[in-house]
Design a protein around this motif. Structure first.
Motif, short mmCIF file in Angstrom:
data_model
loop_
_atom_site.label_atom_id
_atom_site.label_comp_id
_atom_site.label_asym_id
_atom_site.label_seq_id
_atom_site.Cartn_x
_atom_site.Cartn_y
_atom_site.Cartn_z
N THR A 1 13.05 -0.39 6.42
CA THR A 1 11.96 -1.08 6.09
C THR A 1 10.85 -0.54 5.07
O THR A 1 10.34 -1.12 4.19
N ILE A 2 10.67 0.92 5.54
CA ILE A 2 9.81 1.76 4.64
C ILE A 2 10.17 1.72 3.16
O ILE A 2 9.34 1.63 2.13
N ALA A 3 11.46 2.07 3.05
CA ALA A 3 12.03 2.37 1.82
C ALA A 3 11.94 1.17 0.85
O ALA A 3 11.58 1.13 -0.34
N ILE A 4 12.32 -0.20 1.42
CA ILE A 4 12.50 -1.34 0.64
C ILE A 4 10.88 -1.53 0.54
O ILE A 4 10.59 -2.28 -0.68
N SER A 5 9.81 -1.42 1.35
CA SER A 5 8.59 -1.67 1.24
C SER A 5 7.92 -0.95 -0.07
O SER A 5 7.28 -1.59 -0.98
N ILE A 6 8.29 0.40 -0.14
CA ILE A 6 8.02 1.31 -1.43
C ILE A 6 8.50 0.74 -2.51
O ILE A 6 7.98 0.70 -3.48
N PHE A 7 9.60 0.26 -2.41
CA PHE A 7 10.18 -0.37 -3.55
C PHE A 7 9.85 -1.59 -4.07
O PHE A 7 9.37 -1.86 -5.27
N ALA A 8 9.39 -2.58 -3.09
CA ALA A 8 8.44 -3.81 -3.43
C ALA A 8 7.31 -3.36 -3.92
O ALA A 8 6.79 -3.89 -4.83
N PHE A 9 6.42 -2.08 -3.57
CA PHE A 9 5.22 -1.76 -3.92
C PHE A 9 5.43 -1.46 -5.51
O PHE A 9 4.55 -1.68 -6.48
N ILE B 1 3.48 -6.61 1.70
CA ILE B 1 3.52 -6.37 2.96
C ILE B 1 4.15 -7.42 3.80
O ILE B 1 5.07 -7.25 4.50
N MET B 2 4.09 -8.53 3.15
CA MET B 2 4.85 -9.74 4.00
C MET B 2 6.25 -9.49 3.49
O MET B 2 7.01 -9.83 4.48
N ILE B 3 6.65 -9.11 2.46
CA ILE B 3 8.18 -8.72 2.01
C ILE B 3 8.69 -7.69 3.28
O ILE B 3 9.68 -7.48 3.78
N SER B 4 7.67 -6.89 3.46
CA SER B 4 8.13 -5.52 4.52
C SER B 4 8.07 -6.08 5.87
O SER B 4 9.15 -5.71 6.52
N ALA B 5 7.43 -6.96 6.11
CA ALA B 5 7.44 -7.56 7.44
C ALA B 5 8.58 -8.44 7.74
O ALA B 5 9.47 -8.33 8.74
N PHE B 6 9.02 -9.09 6.71
CA PHE B 6 10.27 -9.52 6.59
C PHE B 6 11.54 -9.03 6.80
O PHE B 6 12.84 -9.10 7.40
N VAL B 7 11.55 -7.85 6.07
CA VAL B 7 12.62 -6.93 5.80
C VAL B 7 12.77 -6.25 7.52
O VAL B 7 13.83 -6.02 8.03
#
Length: 636
Positions: free
Chosen positions: A58-66, A91-97
């Motif tokens: 979740t954190i890795a994909i969130s940083i990539f999304a950022f 953050i919405m993407i992160s929560a979905f992941v």
């Protein structure tokens, strides 16, 4: 500003990016932990491998999304609402992941945890970014003087944003006349009605009022400036939309009001066919090409795409300057015009004739002249040599080279002149009219107009400099009036008048209403944020005194544009033609012979007497001391 934040802002871009990514990883981890704590209502809980793996993914994909949303390219101190929107989306993407990870990895992720996680993450990630920007903004703005923006349209909005993030001014209020825009918030600034200026001025104490309105007619703009002139504040403007679009200026390049704004004159649109008739695909020559009028003629001519443009100028630096400018215009417009920069004096007929013949010149605009009244009054012989014999030599060269059209740039001072400069220009007109009678291969035209604003001798640059220095402004006489015109407008009208000419014709440009110089001075003082000094009132710190220096030798209170009353209109609403008295070529030949001898002998009083008796209308303030020269009697 406290030291940690100051160090962060001063760090290199790569260091800032690594610090921000590190913070975001820690913030997302903390957000995930707090979300679970709130859901389970306990600070401790068991973590198994699926839960750890879900958190890492979740954190890795969130940083990539950022990164994909560009959050690490944004500068924190300039972060605005769109950047917060990107944070929310990421953050919405992160929560979905996080929800997907709980499903695929069979980890313990209660259904409410992603929602709690999203809310906490947005606060922890967005909050510090907003805080940094707010602290920087409030710290930075204290160093910038307050300004008001006039105009809540697109230009005003962009200007407000640019100034807020710039280093020069701090916008505090936006003014507008549209009631529908009042109370809107633009970049954090409230829009007020312009009628609230007085109370807002005392509250914020702005140093300038910036006009951010470009999409209105010239007439409405003049009305707006008249209204703003009543405010006791310096008024400046943003560049025009055309200049910004052409890349010639930036929106945040604040500048003084243009000369056209000061004059309050609305130029008449040119007739395109008249502009091109004697220029497009023709060889054109401009004498005095480096002067105020000559250089503007060159700018207007090159736009009409002549085959050749000969720049003829006596002053080496002026010629160098105008040639560089014309070459730049040629390059930007991708023209094929041949540019010829030629040094020389119009008094050398063989030099002028060679250039005209060699470059097959078809059209000549003769702007070479001495125009400064006091200087010519003190240098009579050189004034006559340049203005009278220079015109005669250039005209004879044009006849010999079979030039089709020759246009003389004349002046309102040639009408009933009280000075040698005006008399010499009237003599130049009479010479061309006599030559027009002598032959018909070259069409000679004279275009007469008044002062042009922004020229080398204009009062506007002088007044501006005197106001910046704290005064006093020097005006020759409280009642002196002058006709004024903008240089581009004058140049366009000269070209159009020349295109309508019959041989020996005198054209007069419509200069509009005459301007009282004292009123112009007071207007400029107020528009630059000062007040004219009132000797009977209370002295003010920002007052500018106006001194009257007295009329200079040969100077008139009132300028005229016509000699006779026989005036008719033309195809152009701003161009009239006048029928003036003329001399025959035989009479003119005698006068030129007399003047040549007297100039050679430096007999100044006799020169004045010839001008007086040559039907130029010359009436000097001090009559010549001798009466030995016989006047020429016959008029036509």
């Amino acid at each position: 500003m406290f030291t940690p934040l100051k160090l962060l802002l001063q760090a290199e871009r790569k260091q800032k990016r690594m610090i921000t990514i590190t913070y975001d990883v820690a913030a997302l981890t903390l957000s995930l932990y707090l979300a679970v704590v709130i859901r389970l209502d306990t600070w401790t809980f068991d973590l198994n491998l699926p839960e750890v793996f879900s958190a890492i993914v979740t954190i890795a994909i969130s940083i990539f999304a950022f990164m994909r949303f560009g959050l690490y390219r944004a500068v924190l101190r300039y972060m605005m609402i769109p950047a917060l929107g990107h944070i929310f989306a990421a953050i919405m993407i992160s929560a979905f992941v996080l929800s997907l990870c709980g499903f695929f990895f069979q980890s313990f992720v209660p259904r409410s945890v992603p929602f709690i996680y999203a809310g906490i993450a947005f606060l922890i990630l967005g909050g510090p970014r907003i805080l940094i920007r707010t602290v920087y903004y409030h710290y930075h703005r204290r160093k910038k003087p307050n300004v008001f923006i006039y105009g809540a349209g697109s230009t005003g909005r962009q200007l407000a944003y640019s100034l807020i993030n710039g280093n020069e001014y701090h916008p505090v209020v936006i003014l507008d006349d549209d009631p529908n825009k009042v109370d809107q918030i633009i970049s954090g600034l409230r829009v007020h009605h312009s009628s609230d200026y007085a109370k807002l001025q005392s509250l914020y104490e702005p140093v300038k009022l910036l006009l951010a309105i470009n999409n209105i007619s010239k007439e409405k703009r003049h009305q707006l400036i008249e209204k703003c002139a009543a405010y006791p504040i310096a008024i400046q403007s943003v560049p025009s939309i055309e200049d910004i679009a052409a890349g010639q200026a930036r929106l945040d390049e604040i500048k003084d009001l243009s000369i056209g704004d000061l004059l309050g004159r609305t130029p008449v649109e040119p007739i395109e066919e008249l502009l091109t008739r004697h220029i497009t695909n023709k060889s054109v020559m401009v004498t005095g090409a480096g002067g105020s009028i000559g250089s503007e003629l060159c700018r207007q001519i090159i736009k009409q795409q002549p085959s050749t443009l000969v720049l003829f100028e006596l002053n080496e630096y002026n010629l160098y300057t105008i040639e560089r400018e014309i070459q730049a215009i040629k390059t930007s417009m991708k023209l094929n015009t041949k540019i010829v920069a030629a040094l020389g004096s119009v008094q050398r007929q063989n030099r002028v004739q060679y250039l005209m013949t060699h470059h097959e010149v078809e059209t000549v605009y003769h702007a070479a002249a001495y125009k400064h009244v006091p200087l010519v009054e003190d240098n009579i012989v050189e004034g006559i040599r340049n203005n009278v014999f220079g015109t005669f030599s250039a005209a004879e060269a044009a006849i010999a080279a079979k030039v089709k059209n020759f246009t003389l740039i004349s002046t309102d001072k040639a009408v009933r002149p009280t000075n040698v400069m005006g008399a010499s220009k009237r003599m130049a007109e009479l010479i061309l009219q006599a030559l027009a009678e002598r032959q018909d291969e070259t069409t000679f035209t004279m275009v007469r107009f008044g002062n042009v604003l922004g020229s080398s001798g204009s009062v506007v640059p002088l007044f501006k400099e005197q106001i910046r220095q704290g005064g006093p402004i020097t005006v020759t006489h409280p009642d002196i009036i002058r006709y004024f015109m903008l240089i581009p407008e004058a140049a366009q009208l000269v070209i159009q008048a020349g295109a309508m000419a019959h041989n020996g014709q005198v054209f007069v440009l419509d200069m509009g209403q005459p301007v009282k110089i004292l009123d112009l001075a007071k207007r400029m003082i107020r528009l630059m944020g000062k007040e004219p000094f009132d000797p009977e009132g209370t002295p003010l710190d920002n007052s500018i005194e106006i001194e009257f220096s007295g009329l200079r030798p040969g100077e008139k209170l009132y300028e005229e544009l016509l000699i006779g009353e026989d005036v008719t209109g033309t195809a152009h609403p701003s161009i009239m033609t006048a029928k003036d008295d003329r001399l025959s070529w035989a009479e003119m030949e005698i006068l030129l012979g007399e003047l040549d001898t007297l100039c050679h002998n430096f007999d100044l009083e006799a020169i004045k007497l010839v001008l007086l008796t040559a039907h130029t209308g010359y009436t000097p303030t001090q009559p010549p001391a001798i009466t030995t020269v016989q006047p020429c009697q016959t008029l036509h």
